[in-house]
Design a protein around this motif. Structure first.
Motif, PDB file in Angstrom:
ATOM      1  N   GLY A 133       0.812  -1.205   0.000  1.00  0.00           N
ATOM      2  CA  GLY A 133       0.000   0.000   0.000  1.00  0.00           C
ATOM      3  C   GLY A 133       0.848   1.258   0.000  1.00  0.00           C
ATOM      4  O   GLY A 133       0.498   2.261  -0.628  1.00  0.00           O
ATOM      5  N   ALA A 134       1.987   1.223   0.697  1.00  0.00           N
ATOM      6  CA  ALA A 134       2.888   2.379   0.735  1.00  0.00           C
ATOM      7  C   ALA A 134       3.508   2.633  -0.632  1.00  0.00           C
ATOM      8  O   ALA A 134       3.721   3.786  -1.033  1.00  0.00           O
ATOM      9  N   ILE A 192      10.337   6.680  -1.547  1.00  0.00           N
ATOM     10  CA  ILE A 192       9.105   6.042  -2.003  1.00  0.00           C
ATOM     11  C   ILE A 192       8.096   7.090  -2.453  1.00  0.00           C
ATOM     12  O   ILE A 192       7.765   8.006  -1.701  1.00  0.00           O
ATOM     13  N   SER A 193       7.623   6.939  -3.682  1.00  0.00           N
ATOM     14  CA  SER A 193       6.676   7.912  -4.243  1.00  0.00           C
ATOM     15  C   SER A 193       5.240   7.603  -3.862  1.00  0.00           C
ATOM     16  O   SER A 193       4.389   8.495  -3.813  1.00  0.00           O
ATOM     17  N   GLY A 194       4.944   6.330  -3.610  1.00  0.00           N
ATOM     18  CA  GLY A 194       3.567   5.921  -3.333  1.00  0.00           C
ATOM     19  C   GLY A 194       2.712   5.824  -4.580  1.00  0.00           C
ATOM     20  O   GLY A 194       1.511   5.590  -4.496  1.00  0.00           O
ATOM     21  N   GLN A 195       3.355   5.984  -5.755  1.00  0.00           N
ATOM     22  CA  GLN A 195       2.599   6.009  -7.002  1.00  0.00           C
ATOM     23  C   GLN A 195       3.078   4.961  -7.998  1.00  0.00           C
ATOM     24  O   GLN A 195       2.999   5.156  -9.211  1.00  0.00           O
ATOM     25  N   GLY A 245      10.203   4.060  -6.275  1.00  0.00           N
ATOM     26  CA  GLY A 245      10.582   5.456  -6.415  1.00  0.00           C
ATOM     27  C   GLY A 245      10.005   6.132  -7.638  1.00  0.00           C
ATOM     28  O   GLY A 245      10.227   7.331  -7.862  1.00  0.00           O
ATOM     29  N   ASN A 246       9.256   5.369  -8.447  1.00  0.00           N
ATOM     30  CA  ASN A 246       8.687   5.920  -9.676  1.00  0.00           C
ATOM     31  C   ASN A 246       7.196   6.199  -9.519  1.00  0.00           C
ATOM     32  O   ASN A 246       6.584   5.883  -8.501  1.00  0.00           O
ATOM     33  N   THR A 247       6.618   6.757 -10.574  1.00  0.00           N
ATOM     34  CA  THR A 247       5.173   6.931 -10.637  1.00  0.00           C
ATOM     35  C   THR A 247       4.619   5.957 -11.667  1.00  0.00           C
ATOM     36  O   THR A 247       5.366   5.397 -12.469  1.00  0.00           O
ATOM     37  N   ALA A 248       3.324   5.759 -11.646  1.00  0.00           N
ATOM     38  CA  ALA A 248       2.706   4.836 -12.603  1.00  0.00           C
ATOM     39  C   ALA A 248       2.986   5.264 -14.034  1.00  0.00           C
ATOM     40  O   ALA A 248       3.069   4.435 -14.942  1.00  0.00           O
TER      41      ALA A 248
END
Length: 288
Positions: free
Chosen positions: A35-36, A79-82, A116-119
């Motif tokens: 989830g994070a 961590i981006s969370g995305q 560390g990235n986004t979707a």
């Protein structure tokens, strides 16, 4: 209450409850981690873990998530969370079946890059289809090839190499024993030589070509996957193999370590730097 006791003749209910409690704790921990990494789908992943992932797969996921946490911490990844939710789903559905430590570490590498990235920017998903096809032997051979200091024995201008291939000056030649020792299990269980133990197969030169032929399909499949450019079986395998690395294979290897490095020059220079720190010259060293 008396009826419940009479039905529990073996006294297993307390044990079952303890297992259930431990399982819930594991699921909650995994749900928090995934989830994070991918906050928009955190609730869905939590539900998926509770409903569809049995204890065997939970144990595998727990190991993978811990390895990913270690890589994230070591490489100081923010961590981006995305992360791409499709990638997380692939890990939950595919990586959870894997109990091989080497391949688990490779899944962890993809997760740590994705963290560390986004979707939108995350392209780790393109590596999952390749990773889930690998056998434990193939995974170890890939790591053997691209960890090999000789692999980065490439002089500038590195960018002049064409296509998906580069040519190390220090050739990547592995003896039959080098290759056989990569296999993580007992050779006697898979090599068709009667009454031959693991140790005897490694020690008996006359058995080497037969033993290597057992792994030939897996080695050649790495070429089909693009993880090596080519491979030559020297003297029909009696003298080992000569491997030609590929950009795709090096890219895949770096991703599975948890690094996203571009372009080819940066790949090679990074490996050269790592070897310099260990006082190793890629151009003159022998097989380690």
């Amino acid at each position: 209450m008396e009826e419940e006791k009479s039905l529990d003749l073996m006294g297993i209910k307390p044990v079952a409850k303890a297992v259930e409690k431990a399982t819930d704790k594991t699921v909650d921990g995994l749900g928090s981690f995934f989830g994070a990494i991918c906050m928009p789908a955190a609730e869905e992943f939590g539900l998926l873990l509770k409903d569809k992932v049995a204890a065997y797969r939970q144990r595998n996921l727990e190991k993978i998530s811990q390895k990913a946490k270690n890589k994230i911490e070591h490489q100081k990844i923010e961590i981006s969370g995305q992360a791409n939710p499709v990638l997380i789903r692939e890990v939950l559905e595919e990586a959870s079946w894997c109990e091989d430590e080497e391949i688990q570490s490779m899944w962890a590498g993809l997760l740590s890059v994705a963290a560390g990235n986004t979707a939108v920017s995350d392209d780790s998903l393109v590596y999952t289809d390749t990773l889930k096809r690998l056998t434990p032997f193939q995974a170890r051979l890939i790591n053997e090839i691209y960890f090999d200091p000789r692999c980065c024995s490439v002089k500038p201008p590195i960018g002049n190499h064409e296509g998906d291939v580069f040519y190390p000056e220090n050739k990547l030649i592995y003896s039959v024993v080098d290759v056989l020792e990569i296999y993580p299990g007992d050779l006697s269980e898979i090599v068709p030589i009667a009454n031959a133990s693991h140790e005897k197969i490694l020690a008996t030169e006359n058995d080497h070509s037969i033993a290597l032929s057992r792994f030939r399909p897996q080695i050649e499949a790495l070429k089909v996957l693009g993880l090596i450019h080519d491979v030559k079986f020297l003297n029909n395998g009696k003298e080992g193999i000569y491997v030609f690395p590929s950009l795709k294979g090096l890219d895949f290897f770096m991703r599975c370590l948890g690094y996203s490095v571009y372009p080819l020059e940066a790949f090679i220079l990074t490996l050269q730097h790592w070897n310099k720190l260990k006082d190793i010259d890629p151009f003159t060293c022998q097989k380690t």
